[in-house]
Design a protein around this motif. Structure first.
Motif, mmCIF file in Angstrom:
data_model
loop_
_atom_site.group_PDB
_atom_site.id
_atom_site.type_symbol
_atom_site.label_atom_id
_atom_site.label_comp_id
_atom_site.label_asym_id
_atom_site.label_seq_id
_atom_site.Cartn_x
_atom_site.Cartn_y
_atom_site.Cartn_z
ATOM 1 N N GLY A 1 0.816 -1.195 0.000
ATOM 2 C CA GLY A 1 0.000 0.000 0.000
ATOM 3 C C GLY A 1 0.854 1.250 0.000
ATOM 4 O O GLY A 1 2.011 1.237 0.425
ATOM 5 N N LYS A 2 0.266 2.354 -0.493
ATOM 6 C CA LYS A 2 0.942 3.640 -0.516
ATOM 7 C C LYS A 2 0.812 4.326 0.840
ATOM 8 O O LYS A 2 -0.186 4.161 1.545
ATOM 9 C CB LYS A 2 0.338 4.543 -1.597
ATOM 10 N N THR A 3 1.825 5.111 1.167
ATOM 11 C CA THR A 3 1.750 5.934 2.368
ATOM 12 C C THR A 3 1.359 7.359 1.978
ATOM 13 O O THR A 3 1.526 7.765 0.821
ATOM 14 C CB THR A 3 3.103 5.975 3.096
ATOM 15 N N PRO A 4 0.872 8.155 2.931
ATOM 16 C CA PRO A 4 0.528 9.550 2.624
ATOM 17 C C PRO A 4 1.745 10.390 2.252
ATOM 18 O O PRO A 4 1.585 11.469 1.680
ATOM 19 C CB PRO A 4 -0.107 10.048 3.932
ATOM 20 N N TRP A 5 2.959 9.922 2.575
ATOM 21 C CA TRP A 5 4.179 10.669 2.256
ATOM 22 C C TRP A 5 4.858 10.117 1.006
ATOM 23 O O TRP A 5 6.042 10.307 0.774
ATOM 24 C CB TRP A 5 5.132 10.691 3.446
ATOM 25 N N ASN A 6 4.086 9.395 0.186
ATOM 26 C CA ASN A 6 4.524 8.935 -1.131
ATOM 27 C C ASN A 6 5.698 7.953 -1.080
ATOM 28 O O ASN A 6 6.722 8.128 -1.754
ATOM 29 C CB ASN A 6 4.862 10.118 -2.046
ATOM 30 N N THR A 7 5.541 6.925 -0.281
ATOM 31 C CA THR A 7 6.398 5.746 -0.352
ATOM 32 C C THR A 7 5.492 4.528 -0.479
ATOM 33 O O THR A 7 4.272 4.623 -0.400
ATOM 34 C CB THR A 7 7.313 5.611 0.875
ATOM 35 N N TRP A 8 6.120 3.376 -0.685
ATOM 36 C CA TRP A 8 5.387 2.129 -0.878
ATOM 37 C C TRP A 8 5.750 1.157 0.233
ATOM 38 O O TRP A 8 6.934 0.973 0.545
ATOM 39 C CB TRP A 8 5.736 1.529 -2.240
ATOM 40 N N LEU A 9 4.739 0.538 0.842
ATOM 41 C CA LEU A 9 4.947 -0.519 1.821
ATOM 42 C C LEU A 9 4.711 -1.853 1.125
ATOM 43 O O LEU A 9 3.589 -2.140 0.674
ATOM 44 C CB LEU A 9 4.004 -0.354 3.013
ATOM 45 N N THR A 10 5.765 -2.650 0.975
ATOM 46 C CA THR A 10 5.666 -3.932 0.301
ATOM 47 C C THR A 10 5.597 -5.050 1.336
ATOM 48 O O THR A 10 6.329 -5.037 2.327
ATOM 49 C CB THR A 10 6.848 -4.156 -0.663
ATOM 50 N N CYS A 11 4.693 -5.996 1.114
ATOM 51 C CA CYS A 11 4.356 -7.010 2.113
ATOM 52 C C CYS A 11 4.836 -8.395 1.702
ATOM 53 O O CYS A 11 4.580 -8.837 0.574
ATOM 54 C CB CYS A 11 2.845 -7.067 2.311
ATOM 55 N N GLU A 12 5.485 -9.095 2.627
ATOM 56 C CA GLU A 12 5.858 -10.491 2.420
ATOM 57 C C GLU A 12 4.697 -11.397 2.839
ATOM 58 O O GLU A 12 4.280 -11.380 4.000
ATOM 59 C CB GLU A 12 7.087 -10.855 3.248
ATOM 60 N N GLU A 13 4.190 -12.170 1.902
ATOM 61 C CA GLU A 13 3.111 -13.110 2.208
ATOM 62 C C GLU A 13 3.732 -14.476 2.538
ATOM 63 O O GLU A 13 3.748 -15.392 1.715
ATOM 64 C CB GLU A 13 2.137 -13.237 1.032
ATOM 65 N N THR A 14 4.228 -14.596 3.747
ATOM 66 C CA THR A 14 4.925 -15.811 4.155
ATOM 67 C C THR A 14 5.150 -15.777 5.660
ATOM 68 O O THR A 14 5.098 -14.711 6.280
ATOM 69 C CB THR A 14 6.285 -15.926 3.435
ATOM 70 N N GLU A 15 5.411 -16.935 6.226
ATOM 71 C CA GLU A 15 5.875 -17.046 7.612
ATOM 72 C C GLU A 15 7.216 -17.777 7.655
ATOM 73 O O GLU A 15 7.586 -18.359 8.666
ATOM 74 C CB GLU A 15 4.843 -17.782 8.461
ATOM 75 N N GLN A 16 7.953 -17.721 6.548
ATOM 76 C CA GLN A 16 9.226 -18.426 6.414
ATOM 77 C C GLN A 16 10.229 -17.993 7.484
ATOM 78 O O GLN A 16 10.506 -16.814 7.650
ATOM 79 C CB GLN A 16 9.820 -18.166 5.031
ATOM 80 N N ARG A 17 10.779 -18.979 8.180
ATOM 81 C CA ARG A 17 11.818 -18.706 9.169
ATOM 82 C C ARG A 17 13.203 -18.915 8.550
ATOM 83 O O ARG A 17 13.352 -19.564 7.512
ATOM 84 C CB ARG A 17 11.663 -19.619 10.378
ATOM 85 N N ALA A 18 14.204 -18.382 9.228
ATOM 86 C CA ALA A 18 15.575 -18.599 8.806
ATOM 87 C C ALA A 18 15.903 -20.086 8.865
ATOM 88 O O ALA A 18 15.441 -20.810 9.741
ATOM 89 C CB ALA A 18 16.527 -17.816 9.705
ATOM 90 N N GLY A 19 16.701 -20.528 7.906
ATOM 91 C CA GLY A 19 17.079 -21.935 7.825
ATOM 92 C C GLY A 19 17.223 -22.344 6.377
ATOM 93 O O GLY A 19 16.514 -21.840 5.505
ATOM 94 N N GLY A 20 18.140 -23.258 6.113
ATOM 95 C CA GLY A 20 18.383 -23.662 4.739
ATOM 96 C C GLY A 20 18.930 -22.482 3.954
ATOM 97 O O GLY A 20 19.887 -21.835 4.365
ATOM 98 N N GLN A 21 18.314 -22.193 2.819
ATOM 99 C CA GLN A 21 18.803 -21.098 1.983
ATOM 100 C C GLN A 21 18.511 -19.731 2.585
ATOM 101 O O GLN A 21 19.140 -18.728 2.214
ATOM 102 C CB GLN A 21 18.189 -21.176 0.594
ATOM 103 N N TYR A 22 17.561 -19.661 3.531
ATOM 104 C CA TYR A 22 17.153 -18.372 4.088
ATOM 105 C C TYR A 22 17.998 -18.035 5.310
ATOM 106 O O TYR A 22 18.036 -18.777 6.288
ATOM 107 C CB TYR A 22 15.664 -18.401 4.442
ATOM 108 N N GLN A 23 18.643 -16.893 5.241
ATOM 109 C CA GLN A 23 19.518 -16.470 6.327
ATOM 110 C C GLN A 23 18.782 -15.678 7.405
ATOM 111 O O GLN A 23 19.300 -15.493 8.504
ATOM 112 C CB GLN A 23 20.670 -15.630 5.758
#
Length: 467
Positions: free
Chosen positions: A157-179
């Motif tokens: 979603g957009k903020t009133p100060w003209n930036t973008w909030l990008t959302c991760e659709e995941t609950e992935q924890r660190a481990g394996g390839q993810y640091q």
């Protein structure tokens, strides 16, 4: 917007009732009795014309340009445009527009967001955002990475100060390839590349399968949707700490401050009709249905041992299957529930709801509901709304993510549905509809194989006339 268990899994196995869209009058106000509208009852901008190129059908007088195509167009650094374009924010830039385009890359896609130095949160993850500069005619100028190393960037979603909030659709924890752990929201600046250096997760907004957000420009409260099941997801509100003022860099600075991970208050929505607690939003079947809202604090917003939605009993909160798009307009937050089935724990079945939360009255009102679509291969049988944008010409534009034929669906301010565009290429979902600030261009994406379009034409208030 993909998820591990999508609407497509349920659609064929459980369908009841006929197709229909129900809409409560104006998108700007709570209307009276429900209006049961037939499929495509309004002219909108006229019937769709099949695309000779087999890509995007539009009404007569409208045309499109491809401003990005996964694997085909190139970034400034030479790599191909990443896969799976999704939620998109449009920001005025000179005489043109800068798009911040999410890439819902979860691991198996052919084109990752390049893990560039200084812009990468976790080199093990392939999602992120690219910025696309488009001129006043809707032509592509350039594209470059603005965030890398995030996971499954869905909407935002957009903020009133003209930036973008990008959302991760995941609950992935660190481990394996993810640091690092994932499931956070990140802020992206559409213009200032230095501001995007050294990405910081906004942990105070919670760690869960984020879908989209809407920001209150007066209080800076942030409303968030969760696309999850087993149990179904929640609708959240983050209230900033006292004396917080939103602005460029303010969220990042808050996240990096002492105690920043738990700054402000994160709460989940709990709805009531009189003294009756509403356990699931699918309980509402008529537009105009209004519930009083209470907010319940989330015990552990970083979900160290238990997912946030599992930290509540069903009688404490109100759940919904497939909470999706969000948009701030008319003094409140619109948000979408894409579908509901008995088999996923929902009380009633539907193929889409649009809700409006009014922060002044602390109520949530059902604006739109789609009946279950039993024949999704029929052109014009709208279902499964996902992303939403409020149109400058009245009403809304919804992106379909369902079975069969896929559309951008318009709903007029008198509550009549019409087709704005049709995917003539395949059955991939539409994503990321958003207008340029001057209203001359509608941007939208087909997620697979990955197209971002600029759509122009004879815009104006869509007709409510019958076919």
């Amino acid at each position: 917007m993909s998820s591990p268990v999508s609407r497509r899994t349920f659609l064929r196995s459980s369908a009841a009732g006929g197709l229909g869209i129900v809409f409560a009058g104006s998108i700007e106000a709570i209307a009276g009795p429900a209006v049961f509208a037939a499929t495509r009852p309004a002219l909108g901008y006229g019937p769709l014309v099949a695309d000779p190129a087999g890509l995007l059908a539009l009404p007569t007088g409208f045309s499109y340009k491809i401003v990005a195509q996964a694997g085909v167009t190139r970034l400034e650094t030479g790599e191909p445009t990443p896969s799976d374009p999704d939620g998109t924010g449009a920001f005025p830039h000179g005489r043109g527009t800068t798009l911040v385009n999410n890439h819902e890359v979860g691991g198996g896609e052919p084109y990752r967001v390049p893990a560039l130095p200084g812009l990468t949160y976790d080199p093990g993850a392939g999602g992120g955002t690219t910025n696309i500069d488009v001129d006043v005619r809707g032509d592509r100028v350039r594209e470059y990475v603005s965030l890398a190393g995030t996971h499954n960037n869905c909407a935002g979603g957009k903020t009133p100060w003209n930036t973008w909030l990008t959302c991760e659709e995941t609950e992935q924890r660190a481990g394996g390839q993810y640091q690092k752990d994932h499931g956070y929201v990140f802020e992206v600046d559409p213009f200032d590349r230095d501001a995007n250096q050294n990405p910081v997760p906004l942990k105070f907004l919670g760690r869960y399968s984020h879908e989209a957000v809407a920001v209150d420009p007066q209080t800076f409260a942030i409303y968030e949707t969760e696309d999850a099941s087993g149990p179904n997801g929640l609708y959240y509100r983050w209230t900033p700490p006292a004396r917080f003022r939103g602005g460029k860099g303010a969220l990042k600075a808050l996240a990096q401050s002492e105690g920043g991970d738990t700054a402000g208050t994160l709460e989940a929505m709990s709805c009531y009709h009189g003294s009756e607690h509403i356990q699931d939003l699918s309980q509402a079947t008529r537009p105009g249905t209004r519930y009083r809202v209470r907010w319940v604090p989330v015990p552990d917003r970083d979900a160290r041992s238990v997912s946030t939605r599992k930290q509540f009993a069903d009688d404490q909160v109100t759940r919904s299957r497939k909470l999706e798009g969000a948009w701030w307009a008319d003094g409140g937050a619109y948000f979408v529930a894409s579908f509901a089935r008995h088999s996923d724990g929902s009380v009633n079945e539907h193929d889409g709801q649009v809700w409006f939360y009014d922060p002044k009255s602390q109520t949530v009102t059902l604006k739109t509901i789609f009946g279950v679509n039993t024949d999704p291969d029929e052109d014009g049988a709208f279902d499964g709304p996902d992303n939403i944008t409020v149109s400058p010409y009245g009403g809304v534009i919804l992106a379909e993510d369902g079975e069969g034929v896929q559309h951008l669906v318009g709903v007029t301010d008198q509550g009549k549905s019409y087709p704005m565009a049709r995917n003539d290429l395949n059955d991939s979902e539409f994503t990321g509809p958003t207008f340029s600030q001057d209203g001359r261009i509608l941007f939208a994406c087909i997620q697979t194989p990955g197209h971002v379009f600029s759509i122009t034409g004879p815009w104006g208030r869509p007709s409510n006339g019958a076919h």
